[in-house]
Design a protein around this motif. Structure first.
Motif, PDB file in Angstrom:
ATOM      1  N   SER A  24     -14.901  21.601  -8.557  1.00  0.00           N
ATOM      2  CA  SER A  24     -14.194  20.376  -8.949  1.00  0.00           C
ATOM      3  C   SER A  24     -15.012  19.583  -9.960  1.00  0.00           C
ATOM      4  O   SER A  24     -16.219  19.787 -10.097  1.00  0.00           O
ATOM      5  CB  SER A  24     -13.991  19.580  -7.650  1.00  0.00           C
ATOM      6  OG  SER A  24     -13.577  18.277  -7.879  1.00  0.00           O
ATOM      7  N   ASP A  45     -19.700  26.211  -3.836  1.00  0.00           N
ATOM      8  CA  ASP A  45     -19.034  25.002  -3.334  1.00  0.00           C
ATOM      9  C   ASP A  45     -18.629  25.236  -1.880  1.00  0.00           C
ATOM     10  O   ASP A  45     -18.451  26.374  -1.446  1.00  0.00           O
ATOM     11  CB  ASP A  45     -17.787  24.669  -4.183  1.00  0.00           C
ATOM     12  CG  ASP A  45     -17.422  23.196  -4.160  1.00  0.00           C
ATOM     13  OD1 ASP A  45     -17.515  22.542  -5.210  1.00  0.00           O
ATOM     14  OD2 ASP A  45     -17.071  22.684  -3.068  1.00  0.00           O
ATOM     15  N   TYR A 147     -26.247   6.946  -0.586  1.00  0.00           N
ATOM     16  CA  TYR A 147     -25.983   7.549  -1.902  1.00  0.00           C
ATOM     17  C   TYR A 147     -27.009   7.032  -2.913  1.00  0.00           C
ATOM     18  O   TYR A 147     -27.596   7.805  -3.673  1.00  0.00           O
ATOM     19  CB  TYR A 147     -24.559   7.184  -2.314  1.00  0.00           C
ATOM     20  CG  TYR A 147     -24.040   7.867  -3.560  1.00  0.00           C
ATOM     21  CD1 TYR A 147     -23.557   9.168  -3.520  1.00  0.00           C
ATOM     22  CD2 TYR A 147     -23.992   7.191  -4.776  1.00  0.00           C
ATOM     23  CE1 TYR A 147     -23.049   9.779  -4.667  1.00  0.00           C
ATOM     24  CE2 TYR A 147     -23.491   7.789  -5.922  1.00  0.00           C
ATOM     25  CZ  TYR A 147     -23.015   9.086  -5.858  1.00  0.00           C
ATOM     26  OH  TYR A 147     -22.521   9.689  -6.988  1.00  0.00           O
TER      27      TYR A 147
HETATM   28  N1  LIG Z   1     -17.635  10.856 -10.815  1.00  0.00           N
HETATM   29  C1  LIG Z   1     -18.547   9.924 -11.064  1.00  0.00           C
HETATM   30  O1  LIG Z   1     -18.234   8.809 -11.535  1.00  0.00           O
HETATM   31  C2  LIG Z   1     -19.988  10.207 -10.777  1.00  0.00           C
HETATM   32  C3  LIG Z   1     -20.933   9.272 -11.206  1.00  0.00           C
HETATM   33  C4  LIG Z   1     -22.272   9.532 -10.972  1.00  0.00           C
HETATM   34  C5  LIG Z   1     -22.651  10.701 -10.336  1.00  0.00           C
HETATM   35  N2  LIG Z   1     -21.702  11.581  -9.922  1.00  0.00           N
HETATM   36  C6  LIG Z   1     -22.157  12.791  -9.255  1.00  0.00           C
HETATM   37  O2  LIG Z   1     -21.600  13.909  -9.908  1.00  0.00           O
HETATM   38  C7  LIG Z   1     -21.623  15.024  -9.017  1.00  0.00           C
HETATM   39  C8  LIG Z   1     -20.295  15.749  -9.086  1.00  0.00           C
HETATM   40  O3  LIG Z   1     -19.304  14.888  -8.551  1.00  0.00           O
HETATM   41  P1  LIG Z   1     -17.827  14.770  -9.152  1.00  0.00           P
HETATM   42  O4  LIG Z   1     -17.671  13.385  -9.636  1.00  0.00           O
HETATM   43  O5  LIG Z   1     -17.556  15.926 -10.051  1.00  0.00           O
HETATM   44  O6  LIG Z   1     -16.985  14.829  -7.791  1.00  0.00           O
HETATM   45  P2  LIG Z   1     -16.066  15.959  -7.139  1.00  0.00           P
HETATM   46  O7  LIG Z   1     -15.707  15.411  -5.816  1.00  0.00           O
HETATM   47  O8  LIG Z   1     -14.985  16.320  -8.088  1.00  0.00           O
HETATM   48  O9  LIG Z   1     -17.049  17.219  -6.988  1.00  0.00           O
HETATM   49  C9  LIG Z   1     -18.010  17.314  -5.979  1.00  0.00           C
HETATM   50  C10 LIG Z   1     -18.020  18.742  -5.469  1.00  0.00           C
HETATM   51  O10 LIG Z   1     -19.101  18.883  -4.516  1.00  0.00           O
HETATM   52  C11 LIG Z   1     -18.627  19.734  -3.489  1.00  0.00           C
HETATM   53  N3  LIG Z   1     -19.398  19.583  -2.253  1.00  0.00           N
HETATM   54  C12 LIG Z   1     -19.412  18.510  -1.426  1.00  0.00           C
HETATM   55  N4  LIG Z   1     -20.178  18.772  -0.355  1.00  0.00           N
HETATM   56  C13 LIG Z   1     -20.653  20.029  -0.504  1.00  0.00           C
HETATM   57  C14 LIG Z   1     -21.495  20.861   0.275  1.00  0.00           C
HETATM   58  N5  LIG Z   1     -21.985  20.446   1.456  1.00  0.00           N
HETATM   59  N6  LIG Z   1     -21.788  22.104  -0.179  1.00  0.00           N
HETATM   60  C15 LIG Z   1     -21.269  22.540  -1.361  1.00  0.00           C
HETATM   61  N7  LIG Z   1     -20.463  21.796  -2.134  1.00  0.00           N
HETATM   62  C16 LIG Z   1     -20.150  20.557  -1.718  1.00  0.00           C
HETATM   63  C17 LIG Z   1     -17.183  19.293  -3.302  1.00  0.00           C
HETATM   64  O11 LIG Z   1     -16.426  20.267  -2.572  1.00  0.00           O
HETATM   65  C18 LIG Z   1     -16.720  19.100  -4.723  1.00  0.00           C
HETATM   66  O12 LIG Z   1     -16.161  20.293  -5.277  1.00  0.00           O
HETATM   67  C19 LIG Z   1     -21.955  14.451  -7.644  1.00  0.00           C
HETATM   68  O13 LIG Z   1     -23.316  14.684  -7.334  1.00  0.00           O
HETATM   69  C20 LIG Z   1     -21.717  12.960  -7.816  1.00  0.00           C
HETATM   70  O14 LIG Z   1     -22.497  12.199  -6.924  1.00  0.00           O
HETATM   71  C21 LIG Z   1     -20.381  11.360 -10.134  1.00  0.00           C
END
Ligand SMILES: NC(=O)c1ccc[n+]([C@@H]2O[C@H](COP(=O)([O-])OP(=O)(O)OC[C@H]3O[C@@H](n4cnc5c(N)ncnc54)[C@H](O)[C@@H]3O)[C@@H](O)[C@H]2O)c1
Length: 257
Positions: A24, A45, A147
């Motif tokens: 994702s 994932d 977080y």
């Molecule tokens: N979206 C934002 O605004 C934002 C901002 C700063 C940082 N981030 C970071 O970016 C990264 C990606 O997040 P995203 O925004 O694409 O969200 P997202 O929810 O689309 O993707 C996160 C993915 O991590 C997977 N995941 C969760 N727990 C897991 C586990 N135990 N083992 C394996 N996979 C697992 C989920 O299934 C998901 O596919 C994360 O670390 C998030 O903290 C996101």
């Protein structure tokens, strides 16, 4: 790794990349873009997906198993993009032990396990770790204490990897990721006043696309970034540059939640 005239950063042909959280958002985009620069990519994932290895990255045994399987199958491991993440909103007094373990396990511990399992495979030829930290790694979003802690830790982990393994040609970079339109944001910042105030934290007035974040991960890993290590790369649309606006918005948010 090849670099030709006019190709400033080079490509990753023949290199093997492991991306966590690949089903994702930013991880899915990172998987696509690492492939676009020639790498073989193994996505990991908890959720299913085409070509995804299903594993829980907060479990050290599963991380070790995945890393060993990648090396057994592809013969090497060159880049790890530690990107999986979750958040459980709440102030410290309202979060349970299970909430704490869940967020810390996925956002922080998993990346230590990845380094521990993968670094031995990189020592002979070098490699790169890219960790998706966050603006929460340099400041604090309200009601996200675990977080925030976990994302701060990833900057320390990138610095530690750089210091401990730099001589073996291993680099590490933490991405200070700003607001990005993914499933995580749709869930925690639904369209409406909350989403609007998140968007307003950026100077550019919009959320990033997952691809804009993935490009930073690829940039950090490319051979042309060979002197980039032990540092953070901020990709936040100017959000941390405008901390006053950020603070004002966060106060509004505090009142709203
Ligand atoms: N979206 C934002 O605004 C934002 C901002 C700063 C940082 N981030 C970071 O970016 C990264 C990606 O997040 P995203 O925004 O694409 O969200 P997202 O929810 O689309 O993707 C996160 C993915 O991590 C997977 N995941 C969760 N727990 C897991 C586990 N135990 N083992 C394996 N996979 C697992 C989920 O299934 C998901 O596919 C994360 O670390 C998030 O903290 C996101």
């Amino acid at each position: 790794m090849t670099m030709t005239d006019g190709d400033v950063f080079g490509r990753l042909d023949g290199r093997v990349v492991l991306v966590t959280g690949a089903a994702s958002g930013i991880g899915a985009a990172s998987t696509r873009l690492f492939r676009a620069v020639g790498a073989e990519v193994v996505g990991v994932d908890l959720a299913p997906g085409e070509g995804i290895v299903q594993a829980d990255v907060s479990d050290p045994a599963q991380v070790a198993e995945v890393v060993d399987a990648v090396v057994a199958r592809h013969g090497r491991l060159d880049v790890v993009h530690g990107n999986a993440g979750v958040n459980v909103p709440g102030r410290p007094h309202s979060l349970t032990d299970a909430d704490y373990r869940k967020v810390m396990g996925v956002c922080c511990d998993a990346n230590f396990y990845l380094v521990r399992s993968a670094v031995g495979h990189m020592r002979a030829h070098g490699g790169v770790f890219v960790f998706t930290s966050s603006m929460c790694g340099v400041g604090a979003t309200p009601r996200s204490p675990v977080y925030n802690m976990a994302k701060h830790a990833l900057i320390g982990l990138a610095q530690s990897v750089a210091v401990d393994y730099g001589a073996q040609g291993i680099r590490a970079v933490a991405l200070v990721t700003g607001p990005t339109h993914t499933a995580m944001v749709d869930e925690l910042w639904p369209p409406g006043p909350l989403r609007d105030s998140l968007t307003a934290t950026t100077s550019v007035g919009r959320l990033a696309t997952p691809e804009e974040q993935a490009r930073a991960a690829v940039f950090a890993a490319l051979p042309g970034s060979s002197f980039l290590t032990g540092c953070s790369l901020t990709v936040d649309g100017g959000a941390t540059a405008g901390w006053n606006e950020m603070a004002r918005t966060m106060l509004t948010l505090k009142a709203a939640r």
